[in-house]
Write a protein that holds these residues in place. Sequence first.
Motif, PDB file in Angstrom:
ATOM      1  N   PHE A  60       0.780  -1.242  -0.007  1.00 45.64           N
ATOM      2  CA  PHE A  60      -0.139  -0.117   0.058  1.00 45.64           C
ATOM      3  C   PHE A  60       1.008   1.249   0.001  1.00 45.64           C
ATOM      4  O   PHE A  60       0.562   2.089  -0.728  1.00 45.64           O
ATOM      5  CB  PHE A  60      -0.837   0.082   1.243  1.00 45.64           C
ATOM      6  N   TYR A  99      -6.143   1.552  -5.416  1.00 41.73           N
ATOM      7  CA  TYR A  99      -7.430   0.755  -5.311  1.00 41.73           C
ATOM      8  C   TYR A  99      -7.157  -0.710  -4.437  1.00 41.73           C
ATOM      9  O   TYR A  99      -5.955  -1.025  -4.559  1.00 41.73           O
ATOM     10  CB  TYR A  99      -7.973   0.272  -6.366  1.00 41.73           C
ATOM     11  N   VAL A 100      -8.159  -1.374  -3.964  1.00 39.17           N
ATOM     12  CA  VAL A 100      -7.661  -2.612  -3.009  1.00 39.17           C
ATOM     13  C   VAL A 100      -7.188  -3.750  -4.109  1.00 39.17           C
ATOM     14  O   VAL A 100      -6.293  -4.327  -3.684  1.00 39.17           O
ATOM     15  CB  VAL A 100      -9.203  -3.054  -2.219  1.00 39.17           C
ATOM     16  N   ILE A 118      -3.545  -3.021  -4.587  1.00 37.10           N
ATOM     17  CA  ILE A 118      -2.870  -3.455  -3.092  1.00 37.10           C
ATOM     18  C   ILE A 118      -2.701  -5.028  -3.203  1.00 37.10           C
ATOM     19  O   ILE A 118      -1.647  -5.558  -3.051  1.00 37.10           O
ATOM     20  CB  ILE A 118      -3.666  -3.034  -1.898  1.00 37.10           C
ATOM     21  N   TYR A 151      -8.895  -6.114   6.786  1.00 36.64           N
ATOM     22  CA  TYR A 151      -9.213  -4.402   6.383  1.00 36.64           C
ATOM     23  C   TYR A 151     -10.423  -4.528   5.864  1.00 36.64           C
ATOM     24  O   TYR A 151     -10.756  -4.969   4.983  1.00 36.64           O
ATOM     25  CB  TYR A 151      -8.130  -3.672   5.569  1.00 36.64           C
ATOM     26  N   SER A 165     -11.566  -1.605   4.090  1.00 35.78           N
ATOM     27  CA  SER A 165     -11.194  -0.845   2.879  1.00 35.78           C
ATOM     28  C   SER A 165      -9.958  -0.145   2.869  1.00 35.78           C
ATOM     29  O   SER A 165      -9.124  -0.531   4.174  1.00 35.78           O
ATOM     30  CB  SER A 165     -11.974   0.268   3.108  1.00 35.78           C
ATOM     31  N   LYS A 166      -9.164   0.404   2.036  1.00 36.79           N
ATOM     32  CA  LYS A 166      -8.160   1.160   1.921  1.00 36.79           C
ATOM     33  C   LYS A 166      -8.076   2.134   2.882  1.00 36.79           C
ATOM     34  O   LYS A 166      -7.086   2.430   3.623  1.00 36.79           O
ATOM     35  CB  LYS A 166      -7.727   1.679   0.621  1.00 36.79           C
TER      36      LYS A 166
END
Length: 186
Positions: free
Chosen positions: A17, A30-31, A34, A49, A51-52
């Motif tokens: 990230f 964006y996820v 990552i 997690y 979300s980011k």
Amino acid sequence: MEDLRVTKTKLIIKQSFLTLVEEVGFDNVYVSDIAKRAMINRNTFYLHYDSKEDLVQKIANESILTRLSNLDIVATFKSRNKRKVLQFFTNIIDAIDDNLEIYRIYLINPSMAGYLQLSVNKVYDYIFTFIKKTVVTRLEIEYLISGIIGIVSKWIVYAIGTKEEVIKVLTEMAFATGKQIYFSMR
């Protein structure tokens, strides 16, 4: 205690990230990016997690709150001992220096700065749990903390001053203001 595999996965997610944020900026990460960079499935990301944004807040909390919770702010400033204040700031600046890149990324990305501020607000809340909440005391503490944040931010982003110079300035500033706050609480 967390499983070693979970710890390693979270570390890889965090590193991926932060690298992506440096490369393309927070808003463009964006996820799926990552997950791809971390070589994991998106579902694996979502196991850890939401979300980011959740990831970025947890990194900020881990970086700031965990370190500060290990320091005894009350004892440091109630002691009115300048050496304790110096040691307090040495510990904080050393902890920041250990994660300098993380803090720099937060401070230079406007979209991420708010997450760091949320963590700083938790520090404010913690400090105000043990200090008499008069208007004057609150303003003095706001002044002191704003000054500390400003100095540390300039050191992180623009490399203004050495680590030792920053510690010295923070110690002098906090010791003088801390004495005033302490005496106003009597």
